[in-house]
Design a protein around this motif. Structure first.
Motif, PDB file in Angstrom:
ATOM      1  N   SER A  17       0.811  -1.214   0.000  1.00 22.19           N
ATOM      2  CA  SER A  17       0.000   0.000   0.000  1.00 22.19           C
ATOM      3  C   SER A  17       0.852   1.275   0.000  1.00 22.19           C
ATOM      4  CB  SER A  17      -0.947   0.003   1.202  1.00 22.19           C
ATOM      5  OG  SER A  17      -0.223   0.032   2.410  1.00 22.19           O
ATOM      6  N   ALA A  18       2.174   1.143   0.102  1.00 20.39           N
ATOM      7  CA  ALA A  18       3.071   2.304   0.142  1.00 20.39           C
ATOM      8  C   ALA A  18       3.261   2.897  -1.253  1.00 20.39           C
ATOM      9  CB  ALA A  18       4.426   1.885   0.705  1.00 20.39           C
ATOM     10  N   PRO A  19       3.645   4.180  -1.299  1.00 15.20           N
ATOM     11  CA  PRO A  19       3.967   4.781  -2.597  1.00 15.20           C
ATOM     12  C   PRO A  19       5.155   4.066  -3.237  1.00 15.20           C
ATOM     13  CG  PRO A  19       3.862   6.449  -0.860  1.00 15.20           C
ATOM     14  CD  PRO A  19       3.771   5.115  -0.203  1.00 15.20           C
ATOM     15  N   LYS A  20       5.294   4.231  -4.538  1.00 18.30           N
ATOM     16  CA  LYS A  20       6.417   3.623  -5.247  1.00 18.30           C
ATOM     17  C   LYS A  20       7.736   4.191  -4.727  1.00 18.30           C
ATOM     18  CE  LYS A  20       6.258   2.902  -9.610  1.00 18.30           C
ATOM     19  NZ  LYS A  20       6.152   3.053 -11.068  1.00 18.30           N
ATOM     20  N   MET A  25      16.559   7.076  -6.749  1.00 19.59           N
ATOM     21  CA  MET A  25      17.329   6.197  -5.861  1.00 19.59           C
ATOM     22  C   MET A  25      18.062   6.965  -4.757  1.00 19.59           C
ATOM     23  SD  MET A  25      16.372   3.301  -6.868  1.00 19.59           S
ATOM     24  CE  MET A  25      17.375   2.203  -5.898  1.00 19.59           C
ATOM     25  N   LEU A  26      17.438   8.047  -4.257  1.00 16.81           N
ATOM     26  CA  LEU A  26      18.002   8.812  -3.155  1.00 16.81           C
ATOM     27  C   LEU A  26      17.203   8.560  -1.888  1.00 16.81           C
ATOM     28  CD1 LEU A  26      18.637  12.268  -4.897  1.00 16.81           C
ATOM     29  CD2 LEU A  26      20.263  10.394  -4.532  1.00 16.81           C
ATOM     30  N   CYS A  27      17.911   8.325  -0.789  1.00 20.28           N
ATOM     31  CA  CYS A  27      17.277   8.136   0.518  1.00 20.28           C
ATOM     32  C   CYS A  27      16.440   9.367   0.845  1.00 20.28           C
ATOM     33  CB  CYS A  27      18.358   7.929   1.579  1.00 20.28           C
ATOM     34  SG  CYS A  27      17.741   7.915   3.277  1.00 20.28           S
ATOM     35  N   GLU A  28      15.209   9.163   1.279  1.00 16.34           N
ATOM     36  CA  GLU A  28      14.324  10.283   1.590  1.00 16.34           C
ATOM     37  C   GLU A  28      14.663  10.937   2.929  1.00 16.34           C
ATOM     38  OE1 GLU A  28      10.421   9.136  -1.019  1.00 16.34           O
ATOM     39  OE2 GLU A  28      10.377   8.605   1.097  1.00 16.34           O
ATOM     40  N   CYS A  29      15.609  10.373   3.652  1.00 18.56           N
ATOM     41  CA  CYS A  29      16.033  10.959   4.925  1.00 18.56           C
ATOM     42  C   CYS A  29      17.324  11.760   4.751  1.00 18.56           C
ATOM     43  CB  CYS A  29      16.205   9.860   5.964  1.00 18.56           C
ATOM     44  SG  CYS A  29      16.659  10.457   7.607  1.00 18.56           S
ATOM     45  N   CYS A  30      18.373  11.127   4.231  1.00 18.11           N
ATOM     46  CA  CYS A  30      19.688  11.782   4.149  1.00 18.11           C
ATOM     47  C   CYS A  30      20.092  12.204   2.745  1.00 18.11           C
ATOM     48  CB  CYS A  30      20.765  10.881   4.742  1.00 18.11           C
ATOM     49  SG  CYS A  30      21.158   9.438   3.720  1.00 18.11           S
ATOM     50  N   GLY A  31      19.396  11.719   1.723  1.00 20.70           N
ATOM     51  CA  GLY A  31      19.697  12.099   0.353  1.00 20.70           C
ATOM     52  C   GLY A  31      20.808  11.311  -0.320  1.00 20.70           C
ATOM     53  N   PHE A  39      11.908   0.100   3.876  1.00 23.39           N
ATOM     54  CA  PHE A  39      10.559   0.609   4.131  1.00 23.39           C
ATOM     55  C   PHE A  39      10.513   1.174   5.551  1.00 23.39           C
ATOM     56  CE2 PHE A  39       6.297  -0.265   5.807  1.00 23.39           C
ATOM     57  CZ  PHE A  39       5.500   0.291   4.825  1.00 23.39           C
ATOM     58  N   ASP A  40      10.408   2.488   5.680  1.00 28.79           N
ATOM     59  CA  ASP A  40      10.336   3.101   7.013  1.00 28.79           C
ATOM     60  C   ASP A  40       8.879   3.368   7.358  1.00 28.79           C
ATOM     61  OD1 ASP A  40      11.204   4.296   9.435  1.00 28.79           O
ATOM     62  OD2 ASP A  40      10.986   6.271   8.513  1.00 28.79           O
ATOM     63  N   HIS A  41       8.481   2.926   8.549  1.00 29.62           N
ATOM     64  CA  HIS A  41       7.097   3.121   8.982  1.00 29.62           C
ATOM     65  C   HIS A  41       7.055   3.266  10.499  1.00 29.62           C
ATOM     66  CE1 HIS A  41       7.747  -1.138   9.707  1.00 29.62           C
ATOM     67  NE2 HIS A  41       6.691  -1.134  10.489  1.00 29.62           N
ATOM     68  N   CYS A  42       5.986   3.861  10.990  1.00 24.27           N
ATOM     69  CA  CYS A  42       5.762   3.996  12.426  1.00 24.27           C
ATOM     70  C   CYS A  42       5.350   2.626  12.959  1.00 24.27           C
ATOM     71  CB  CYS A  42       4.661   5.020  12.692  1.00 24.27           C
ATOM     72  SG  CYS A  42       4.211   5.149  14.433  1.00 24.27           S
ATOM     73  N   HIS A  43       6.053   2.155  13.969  1.00 23.15           N
ATOM     74  CA  HIS A  43       5.762   0.830  14.508  1.00 23.15           C
ATOM     75  C   HIS A  43       4.487   0.803  15.348  1.00 23.15           C
ATOM     76  CE1 HIS A  43       9.516  -1.272  13.316  1.00 23.15           C
ATOM     77  NE2 HIS A  43       9.860  -0.013  13.124  1.00 23.15           N
ATOM     78  N   ARG A  49       6.394   6.133   6.368  1.00 24.00           N
ATOM     79  CA  ARG A  49       7.079   7.421   6.494  1.00 24.00           C
ATOM     80  C   ARG A  49       7.957   7.723   5.294  1.00 24.00           C
ATOM     81  NH1 ARG A  49       8.513   6.670  12.820  1.00 24.00           N
ATOM     82  NH2 ARG A  49       9.870   5.072  11.939  1.00 24.00           N
ATOM     83  N   GLY A  50       8.523   6.702   4.677  1.00 19.94           N
ATOM     84  CA  GLY A  50       9.370   6.971   3.526  1.00 19.94           C
ATOM     85  C   GLY A  50      10.271   5.799   3.180  1.00 19.94           C
ATOM     86  N   TRP A  51      10.984   5.968   2.071  1.00 19.46           N
ATOM     87  CA  TRP A  51      11.959   4.984   1.623  1.00 19.46           C
ATOM     88  C   TRP A  51      13.330   5.510   2.010  1.00 19.46           C
ATOM     89  CZ3 TRP A  51      10.133   0.457   0.447  1.00 19.46           C
ATOM     90  CH2 TRP A  51       8.837   0.342  -0.089  1.00 19.46           C
ATOM     91  N   VAL A  52      14.054   4.752   2.820  1.00 23.16           N
ATOM     92  CA  VAL A  52      15.325   5.226   3.361  1.00 23.16           C
ATOM     93  C   VAL A  52      16.453   4.230   3.111  1.00 23.16           C
ATOM     94  CG1 VAL A  52      14.181   6.605   5.143  1.00 23.16           C
ATOM     95  CG2 VAL A  52      14.859   4.258   5.656  1.00 23.16           C
ATOM     96  N   CYS A  53      17.691   4.699   3.302  1.00 24.43           N
ATOM     97  CA  CYS A  53      18.854   3.820   3.165  1.00 24.43           C
ATOM     98  C   CYS A  53      19.004   2.971   4.432  1.00 24.43           C
ATOM     99  CB  CYS A  53      20.121   4.648   2.928  1.00 24.43           C
ATOM    100  SG  CYS A  53      20.644   5.666   4.320  1.00 24.43           S
ATOM    101  N   ARG A  54      19.866   1.990   4.362  1.00 19.75           N
ATOM    102  CA  ARG A  54      20.080   1.093   5.498  1.00 19.75           C
ATOM    103  C   ARG A  54      20.595   1.870   6.718  1.00 19.75           C
ATOM    104  NH1 ARG A  54      23.485  -2.113   8.335  1.00 19.75           N
ATOM    105  NH2 ARG A  54      22.804  -4.243   8.734  1.00 19.75           N
ATOM    106  N   SER A  55      21.529   2.780   6.498  1.00 16.90           N
ATOM    107  CA  SER A  55      22.103   3.538   7.617  1.00 16.90           C
ATOM    108  C   SER A  55      21.037   4.341   8.358  1.00 16.90           C
ATOM    109  CB  SER A  55      23.208   4.478   7.128  1.00 16.90           C
ATOM    110  OG  SER A  55      24.296   3.743   6.640  1.00 16.90           O
TER     111      SER A  55
END
Length: 81
Positions: A17-20, A25-31, A39-43, A49-55
């Protein structure tokens, strides 16, 4: 095992159900440019919340996956600057 299976099914549903994922290919947190998104989400609410890198994903998790944990880390870094 049943609890893990239920959790895995729930996460699978959330991802569908998340956006594409961003095409740039840039992390939505750090760029940072990444090969793989996480897949970042509120637990608590399950809200995406967004698509983020592993770090970023691991870092937020280690800091409690909440604003309070991140604010404590910021306060600490500002104190020793």
């Amino acid at each position: 095992k049943a609890c893990k299976k239920e959790s895995d099914l729930y996460r699978k549903h959330l991802k569908k159900s998340a956006p594409k994922q961003p095409e740039n290919m840039l992390c939505e947190c750090c760029g940072t440019k990444v090969d793989t998104f996480y897949f970042d989400h509120c637990h608590e609410t399950g809200k995406f919340r967004g698509w983020v890198c592993r770090s970023c994903n691991v870092g937020m998790g280690f800091l409690g996956d909440n604003i309070e944990g991140l604010e404590k880390a910021l306060a600490y870094l500002r104190k020793i600057k």
